[in-house]
Design a protein around this motif. Structure first.
Motif: not given
Length: 150
Positions: A4, A6-8, A26-30, A38, A122, A126
């Protein structure tokens, strides 16, 4: 193995031509969902308490008190350079090294502005996990089919 990024980051919700509110996103990459990113927004900024549905591959879901929008990583990357998006999520450059993300739901439209450098950082993180163009190597067709069939 799933990883993952993730960055806020701080962003601004544009309320009118002269008013905005600061919020954390909050930015998220899975890696187990390699085509998507996300963005999680605090629930207090929601237009509606219920979950939002979205069109054109974008979706919004309630998660841990936040409202989470899920959309294509490619859309986010494209929108840093030129206006991009069809349907519920649009991304476009804005003056002053900023990027605007427009989120459309039946309850209304939200305009959220980010520092472009935060979004680039971000996306760079990713791409370290799953390089652009190699997403297909991380797709789990069996899991996706099982989710579709319920």
């Amino acid at each position: 193995m799933h990883a993952t990024a993730e960055e806020t980051v701080q962003a601004r919700l544009l309320l009118s031509a002269h008013r905005s509110a600061r919020l954390r996103v909050t930015l998220t990459y899975l890696t187990d969902d390699p085509l998507a990113v996300r963005m999680a927004f605090p629930a207090e900024f929601s237009l509606d308490e219920a979950e939002h549905g979205a069109e054109d591959g974008a979706e919004a879901e309630a998660e841990a008190g936040d409202i989470v929008w899920v959309f294509a990583r490619r859309l986010l990357a494209a929108g840093l350079e030129l206006p991009a998006g069809v349907g519920d999520v649009h991304v476009r450059p804005a003056p002053g090294r900023r990027t605007t993300v427009e989120l459309r739901a039946p309850e209304g439209t939200a305009l959220v502005q980010f520092d472009t450098a935060d979004l680039r950082r971000f996306l760079w993180r990713s791409h370290l996990l799953v390089p652009e163009g190699e997403e297909h190597l991380y797709l789990d067709a069996d899991r996706a089919l099982a989710e579709l069939l319920g």
